[in-house]
Design an enzyme around this catalytic site. Structure first.
Site, short mmCIF file in Angstrom:
data_model
loop_
_atom_site.label_atom_id
_atom_site.label_comp_id
_atom_site.label_asym_id
_atom_site.label_seq_id
_atom_site.Cartn_x
_atom_site.Cartn_y
_atom_site.Cartn_z
N CYS A 188 24.68 9.54 -46.65
CA CYS A 188 25.43 10.67 -46.08
C CYS A 188 24.42 11.72 -45.65
CB CYS A 188 26.39 11.23 -47.12
SG CYS A 188 27.34 12.68 -46.57
N ASP A 246 31.70 14.02 -56.98
CA ASP A 246 30.86 14.59 -55.93
C ASP A 246 30.05 15.78 -56.47
OD1 ASP A 246 30.21 15.79 -53.07
OD2 ASP A 246 31.16 13.86 -52.69
N ASP A 280 31.84 14.33 -41.99
CA ASP A 280 32.51 15.27 -42.89
C ASP A 280 33.88 15.66 -42.36
OD1 ASP A 280 30.59 15.37 -44.84
OD2 ASP A 280 29.69 17.26 -44.19
N ASP A 312 0.86 -1.18 0.00
CA ASP A 312 0.00 0.00 0.00
C ASP A 312 0.90 1.23 0.00
OD1 ASP A 312 -1.78 2.03 0.39
OD2 ASP A 312 -2.69 1.22 2.21
N LYS A 333 26.64 8.05 -53.80
CA LYS A 333 26.66 8.70 -52.48
C LYS A 333 25.40 9.53 -52.38
CE LYS A 333 29.39 11.93 -49.65
NZ LYS A 333 30.60 12.80 -49.63
N TRP A 334 24.50 9.16 -51.46
CA TRP A 334 23.18 9.79 -51.29
C TRP A 334 23.27 10.73 -50.10
CZ3 TRP A 334 18.24 7.76 -53.43
CH2 TRP A 334 17.11 8.41 -52.92
N ASP A 335 23.25 12.03 -50.36
CA ASP A 335 23.48 13.02 -49.31
C ASP A 335 22.17 13.68 -48.88
OD1 ASP A 335 24.99 14.49 -47.52
OD2 ASP A 335 26.38 15.24 -49.03
N MET A 336 22.20 14.30 -47.70
CA MET A 336 21.06 15.06 -47.17
C MET A 336 21.64 16.12 -46.22
SD MET A 336 18.86 15.73 -44.49
CE MET A 336 18.78 14.42 -43.27
N ASN A 337 21.59 17.39 -46.64
CA ASN A 337 22.40 18.41 -45.98
C ASN A 337 21.64 19.50 -45.24
OD1 ASN A 337 25.20 17.74 -46.34
ND2 ASN A 337 24.88 17.97 -48.53
#
Length: 730
Positions: free
Chosen positions: A526, A366, A548, A53, A476-480
């Protein structure tokens, strides 16, 4: 391995390789957590659920003040029915109330593991590798059904969990929070470990005492992020690299997440993980379902090293897919730090010419090859060739690269759009945005709205057109950039907070389509380097650009921290020019090479500017790596010295039968009057005898493990490295 249900005790016992996980059904269908840890034969401990309790802890049964959900360990806790801790989910009914009451209804146990609809997840290649338990919980008042899914693996100390919501009622429900899992531990004698960081400073290790209240990490950036990796672990106090108990959690998702540990008033600990509830809700109409992403839960009784090797083996063999899962990865040269945007075909071919002479196997073109991309202010989304730079086109360049016995690779950033682009001028509503609000830019770009099917289809078309018309071996697949002004032009007002998750579902659909359509292309993900280094992306792309930051000294911490969870073969690691472009440090080409060879080796500099001496060093590095890369990429990894604890770093790679090992030692700064140092080796066979390659030195494995190798006193100066290559003498 197996899952059993005892109908008398109403207990589930899940057994993976060396791990047990036990749950019990109490009273009128309350699902409680009983045990997780080292494998046990049977669970008979009725003393664990001692009922007391407790003041201010409410009671589902008014006649029994000792029974309260506020004090009981639960499997998937809810809000509003006497538990005041953080719930695993939160649902709003059409009448505005948010109280739910899930109870056990049924379960099924089956061999194998089913895929998750539209989401990445671990898998099996035959049904005997794993067994799955699906528990159905219901709230009849709300018309809500929740399916809790658990999979145990035969060959791994792994349990995976996910949750599916089903609206069985006639009115819509709104999911305010839908986490993938929850575990209630009976105590709080743990340390909390996570991987924090920033752009160019990813996955640094932080280990803190667990305290009362909530300790959490999260991302609200629309990506798993550089700042916090979707991984946490609870460590028993005193846990070290090869000893002690670890409970680890990794989220198979690439977007917003929350991972937290809550220590309550009675010093018990609740761990939850899933999609971040911040700025999230999901309307669940009648008969609609919502599937949460998977959480991989690893138990190790052999310290952090045992935990890491479990993650490595699982992800390398049962998360990564396709022909490159089991293939040695090529040595590459990327022109980014060599030329940035300022290049033409002649310059590229000059780099390729030298690369071929040095034995490099892959050239990667690149950023800057498309549209009018002469800087980062324009042309993202215009995926057609920049004829000013490449007047004869990509195909011609690729063929000239291939004529030098090198493969050709290409950089894309398919999720982004520049305001100065034909795509944006033609479709300004295709980016994430909120009407009446400014469209904040980052790196002079906006994010395409992947929650929209038409946007996804156009991206698939544009990227596929290039990949099908040019002989490309690598992407190379980037996203910034991260998400701001998160909104979609096609979603109604009451569904705008679904946008971020719908984006991830769209991204996964695009990645699934493209990687399946081009199975002979090696894809590397990336996000400004390591901003989306997570198991969700690894499901589609078998390696990731680790950071990087290519500085060798910085990379010691980055690669060491990354290795806690992610396999070595998933890490892109390059030699770059000095002074380093990120931190301006000058290190020897030997140290840069040794650090880079501790991952997937590549070069990111202008090979034409190397001295003859440097070219010879690179040629030797490439040749050496080709001889040892199977060991590096597929061997077992042991951390020997941590850069987070001192001036030295060391790690070891060993093959499956322990007949060959390679040891890397790094010292950051010279030390005056330094003591003699020794390096004890872990992971080798103490009963074997080893020879150090290139010498007449022989050592017993026991001597190497318990006495150690002498660190040569001939190592002088800052930023030094040394390598031992051990082979068994039979």
């Amino acid at each position: 391995m197996g899952i059993s249900f005892n109908s008398e005790s109403r207990q589930f016992h899940l057994q993976a390789k060396d791990t047990s996980y036990v749950m019990g059904i109490e009273r009128d269908g309350f699902l409680l957590h009983l045990y997780w840890g080292k494998k046990i034969k049977a669970y008979r401990n009725s003393n664990f659920l001692q009922l007391l309790d407790r003041g201010f802890s409410g009671n589902p049964y008014k006649e029994d003040r000792t029974f309260s959900l506020d004090t009981l360990p639960q499997e998937y806790p809810q809000y509003g029915t006497t538990d005041f801790r953080k719930p695993a989910y939160h649902v709003q009914l059409e009448n505005g109330s948010t109280v739910t009451d899930l109870r056990y209804e049924s379960h099924r146990i089956f061999k194998g593991k089913e895929p998750l609809d539209g989401l990445p997840a671990t898998y099996v290649e035959n049904e005997n590798e794993a067994e799955t338990l699906e528990i159905t919980m219901v709230d009849t008042t709300a018309g809500l059904k929740v399916l809790l899914t658990y999979t145990v693996f035969e060959n791994f100390n792994v349990i995976t969990r996910s949750t599916r919501f089903v609206n069985k009622g006639k009115q819509s429900l709104k999911l305010l929070s839908a986490l993938s899992m929850s575990v209630d531990f009976r105590d709080a004698d743990f340390e909390f470990l996570h991987l924090h960081g920033a752009h160019v400073k990813e996955r640094h290790i932080e280990r803190l005492p667990l305290r009362h209240g909530i300790q959490s990490i999260e991302s609200t950036r629309g990506a798993s992020s550089h700042q916090h990796n979707p991984f946490i672990a609870l460590l028993r106090k005193g846990t070290a690299e090869e000893t002690g108990e670890v409970y680890a959690f990794n989220f198979v998702y690439s977007g917003n997440f929350l991972a937290q540990a809550e220590v309550d008033q009675f010093s018990t600990t609740r761990v939850t993980m899933g999609i971040n509830p911040f700025d999230f809700n999901w309307t669940l109409g009648p008969s609609n379902t919502f599937q949460t992403p998977e959480v991989v839960m690893v138990f190790s009784s052999e310290g952090l090293g045992g935990m890491s090797r479990t993650f490595h083996d699982l992800y390398r063999t049962r998360l990564v897919r396709g022909k490159f899962r089991d293939a040695e990865r090529p040595v590459l040269v990327n022109n980014w730090e060599a030329t940035y945007f300022d290049f033409n075909a002649e310059k590229i071919l000059d780099i390729v010419e030298v690369g071929a002479e040095l034995g490099i196997e892959l050239f990667v073109l690149d950023d800057g090859w498309f549209g009018k991309r002469n800087n980062d202010k324009t042309s993202l989304g215009d995926w057609f060739v920049n004829k000013e730079k490449l007047p004869e086109g990509l195909g011609n360049l690729a063929e000239k690269v291939r004529s030098k016995d090198m493969q050709f690779g290409l950089w894309f950033e398919p999720e982004m759009v520049s305001v100065d682009s034909e795509l944006y001028r033609n479709h300004p509503d295709w980016c994430l945005h909120v009407p009446g609000r400014q469209r904040s830019e980052s790196r002079n770009q906006l994010i395409l709205d992947f929650s929209r099917e038409d946007v996804c289809e156009e991206v698939i078309r544009m990227v596929s057109d290039i990949l099908s018309s040019v002989p490309i071996s690598y992407v190379k697949w980037d996203m910034n950039r991260h998400m701001t002004e998160i909104g979609s032009a096609l979603l109604p007002a009451d569904r705008q907070r679904e946008t971020a998750h719908r984006y991830m579902l769209g991204l996964y659909r695009v990645m699934e389509h493209i990687t399946s359509a081009f199975p002979d292309i090696l894809f590397e993900s990336c996000s400004g380097g390591g901003g989306r280094f997570d198991p969700g992306i690894l499901y589609y792309m078998p390696q990731t650009w680790t950071s990087d930051n290519t500085d060798a000294v910085s990379r010691l911490k980055i690669q060491y921290g990354t290795s806690l969870v992610y396999p070595i073969i998933s890490m892109g690691s390059h030699v770059s020019a000095v002074p380093n472009h990120q931190v301006n440090r000058i290190t020897s080409i030997k140290m840069r090479g040794d650090v880079a060879m501790s991952g997937n080796l590549g070069y990111e500099l202008d090979l034409t500017k190397l001295t003859d001496e440097e070219k010879e060093a690179v040629k030797e590095q490439v040749a050496t790596y080709k001889q040892i890369r199977k060991l590096i990429q597929f061997g077992n990894f042991y951390r020997l010295k941590s850069p987070f604890e001192g001036n030295e770093t060391a790690w070891l790679f060993v093959n499956e039968d322990k007949s060959e090992a390679i040891v890397y030692y790094f010292r950051t700064l010279e030390e005056p009057a330094a003591p003699l140092r020794y390096l004890r080796l872990t992971g080798i066979n103490t009963d074997k005898t080893y020879q150090i390659a290139g010498t007449d030195s022989f050592y017993g494995g026991d001597e190497l493990s318990y006495v150690g190798l002498s660190i040569p006193t001939s190592i002088k100066g800052d930023f030094q490295s040394y390598v031992w290559h051990l082979k068994e003498i039979k």
